[in-house]
Scaffold this motif. Sequence first.
Motif, mmCIF file in Angstrom:
data_model
loop_
_atom_site.group_PDB
_atom_site.id
_atom_site.type_symbol
_atom_site.label_atom_id
_atom_site.label_comp_id
_atom_site.label_asym_id
_atom_site.label_seq_id
_atom_site.Cartn_x
_atom_site.Cartn_y
_atom_site.Cartn_z
ATOM 1 N N PHE A 23 47.613 51.527 32.587
ATOM 2 C CA PHE A 23 46.264 50.995 32.378
ATOM 3 C C PHE A 23 46.276 49.473 32.468
ATOM 4 O O PHE A 23 45.390 48.867 33.090
ATOM 5 N N LEU A 24 47.279 48.844 31.865
ATOM 6 C CA LEU A 24 47.362 47.382 31.908
ATOM 7 C C LEU A 24 47.532 46.897 33.342
ATOM 8 O O LEU A 24 46.905 45.918 33.751
ATOM 9 N N ALA A 25 48.361 47.590 34.118
ATOM 10 C CA ALA A 25 48.547 47.208 35.522
ATOM 11 C C ALA A 25 47.241 47.334 36.295
ATOM 12 O O ALA A 25 46.899 46.469 37.108
ATOM 13 N N ALA A 26 46.485 48.411 36.036
ATOM 14 C CA ALA A 26 45.190 48.587 36.707
ATOM 15 C C ALA A 26 44.208 47.507 36.278
ATOM 16 O O ALA A 26 43.444 46.977 37.096
ATOM 17 N N ALA A 27 44.219 47.173 34.990
ATOM 18 C CA ALA A 27 43.316 46.131 34.487
ATOM 19 C C ALA A 27 43.627 44.783 35.130
ATOM 20 O O ALA A 27 42.717 44.043 35.522
ATOM 21 N N ILE A 28 44.895 44.464 35.259
ATOM 22 C CA ILE A 28 45.287 43.184 35.867
ATOM 23 C C ILE A 28 44.857 43.143 37.332
ATOM 24 O O ILE A 28 44.345 42.123 37.822
ATOM 25 N N THR A 29 45.047 44.254 38.038
ATOM 26 C CA THR A 29 44.593 44.315 39.430
ATOM 27 C C THR A 29 43.089 44.089 39.513
ATOM 28 O O THR A 29 42.595 43.359 40.380
ATOM 29 N N HIS A 30 42.355 44.712 38.611
ATOM 30 C CA HIS A 30 40.897 44.564 38.602
ATOM 31 C C HIS A 30 40.506 43.116 38.320
ATOM 32 O O HIS A 30 39.608 42.566 38.977
ATOM 33 N N ILE A 31 41.164 42.491 37.360
ATOM 34 C CA ILE A 31 40.847 41.105 37.009
ATOM 35 C C ILE A 31 41.139 40.171 38.173
ATOM 36 O O ILE A 31 40.365 39.245 38.460
ATOM 37 N N ASP A 32 42.236 40.431 38.878
ATOM 38 C CA ASP A 32 42.592 39.589 40.017
ATOM 39 C C ASP A 32 41.572 39.685 41.150
ATOM 40 O O ASP A 32 41.350 38.711 41.880
ATOM 41 N N ASN A 33 40.953 40.857 41.294
ATOM 42 C CA ASN A 33 40.066 41.089 42.436
ATOM 43 C C ASN A 33 38.576 41.077 42.097
ATOM 44 O O ASN A 33 37.742 40.986 43.005
ATOM 45 N N SER A 34 38.244 41.160 40.814
ATOM 46 C CA SER A 34 36.827 41.266 40.415
ATOM 47 C C SER A 34 36.540 40.363 39.229
ATOM 48 O O SER A 34 36.584 40.821 38.075
ATOM 49 N N PRO A 35 36.268 39.107 39.451
ATOM 50 C CA PRO A 35 35.913 38.221 38.336
ATOM 51 C C PRO A 35 34.580 38.637 37.718
ATOM 52 O O PRO A 35 33.789 39.353 38.347
ATOM 53 N N PRO A 36 34.302 38.252 36.493
ATOM 54 C CA PRO A 36 33.025 38.593 35.861
ATOM 55 C C PRO A 36 31.842 38.176 36.730
ATOM 56 O O PRO A 36 31.856 37.120 37.364
ATOM 57 N N HIS A 37 30.810 39.031 36.752
ATOM 58 C CA HIS A 37 29.675 38.807 37.645
ATOM 59 C C HIS A 37 28.344 38.770 36.909
ATOM 60 O O HIS A 37 27.305 38.592 37.535
ATOM 61 N N ALA A 38 28.352 38.954 35.597
ATOM 62 C CA ALA A 38 27.099 39.016 34.837
ATOM 63 C C ALA A 38 27.209 38.099 33.619
ATOM 64 O O ALA A 38 28.295 37.617 33.269
ATOM 65 N N TRP A 39 26.093 37.900 32.950
ATOM 66 C CA TRP A 39 26.069 36.994 31.802
ATOM 67 C C TRP A 39 26.750 37.606 30.585
ATOM 68 O O TRP A 39 27.118 36.898 29.644
ATOM 69 N N THR A 40 26.923 38.938 30.578
ATOM 70 C CA THR A 40 27.532 39.608 29.439
ATOM 71 C C THR A 40 28.790 40.351 29.863
ATOM 72 O O THR A 40 28.830 40.974 30.937
ATOM 73 N N LEU A 41 29.816 40.331 29.016
ATOM 74 C CA LEU A 41 31.045 41.056 29.312
ATOM 75 C C LEU A 41 30.847 42.568 29.243
ATOM 76 O O LEU A 41 31.690 43.321 29.720
ATOM 77 N N ASP A 42 29.747 43.013 28.647
ATOM 78 C CA ASP A 42 29.473 44.455 28.610
ATOM 79 C C ASP A 42 29.410 45.042 30.016
ATOM 80 O O ASP A 42 29.669 46.223 30.211
ATOM 81 N N ALA A 43 29.029 44.204 30.991
ATOM 82 C CA ALA A 43 28.901 44.687 32.368
ATOM 83 C C ALA A 43 30.182 44.524 33.168
ATOM 84 O O ALA A 43 30.241 44.952 34.329
ATOM 85 N N TYR A 44 31.213 43.946 32.562
ATOM 86 C CA TYR A 44 32.389 43.609 33.363
ATOM 87 C C TYR A 44 33.067 44.840 33.962
ATOM 88 O O TYR A 44 33.526 44.819 35.096
ATOM 89 N N GLY A 45 33.138 45.911 33.202
ATOM 90 C CA GLY A 45 33.855 47.090 33.681
ATOM 91 C C GLY A 45 33.059 48.028 34.558
ATOM 92 O O GLY A 45 33.537 49.121 34.893
ATOM 93 N N ASP A 46 31.867 47.627 34.985
ATOM 94 C CA ASP A 46 31.009 48.536 35.742
ATOM 95 C C ASP A 46 31.671 49.057 37.011
ATOM 96 O O ASP A 46 31.432 50.198 37.418
#
Length: 249
Positions: A64-87
Amino acid sequence: MNLAQMQREFQSWLVTASDDAAQRLAGGHVAGLSVYQNNYRVQLVDCLRVSYPHVQTWLGEDAFLAAAITHIDNSPPHAWTLDAYGDDFGETLALLYPDNPEVHELAWIELALSRAFVAPDAGPLTLEALSDIDWESARLHLAPSFTAHVVTTNAADIWSALQQGIAPPESEMLAKPAAVVVWRRQFTVVLEAVDAVEHAALLQLWENGSFDALCSMLVARLGESEGVAKAGALLAGWVGKELLAGVAA
């Protein structure tokens, strides 16, 4: 460097660890910036953990941590709230686990349930409200929290077991694709498997709300007597489950 330029450079450093940006921001003190990037990444990992607890359990901490790091590297936050980060985390999982569809289907379920929980409120439709309806022109409204998805695995059974705190079943492909629906019933979010006929009926209703069109679709699919009976049975079931939020004649 003005404030806007500084903000752009700082974002570049946080998201990409750009050495050029770091030099422009900190000169010879680049090491001091690392604390900000560490905090940034830790916050995003924690956000994904909160949003996808059962995906984390299913994959295990390291994967899960490896997947999360991959996601963070490729998908920076895009909304005003972190609630939407994992969409769009499910899209990352689909790329990382193309041969394990239960992983991204489980992610879809968790996202759909969290969205349903914060969906707009709407009072449930009652049978009494249907007593004087012109069914040829009636348009039914599904609950604002409703959504549906086609699944190819037993991801719903896996989610249910994890939710109950019991050992989940092994992942397996279904004999044929099925469907799950999610909605909120008062203060409880619901996940339910539906058969192909009910799924098609719900999608028909979701598209245009016409009960007459729904009946026509079911008659074409099941025959006149069975189609009309099925429409009535589905309507009663949806009212009982609080899947319907209103009707307009």
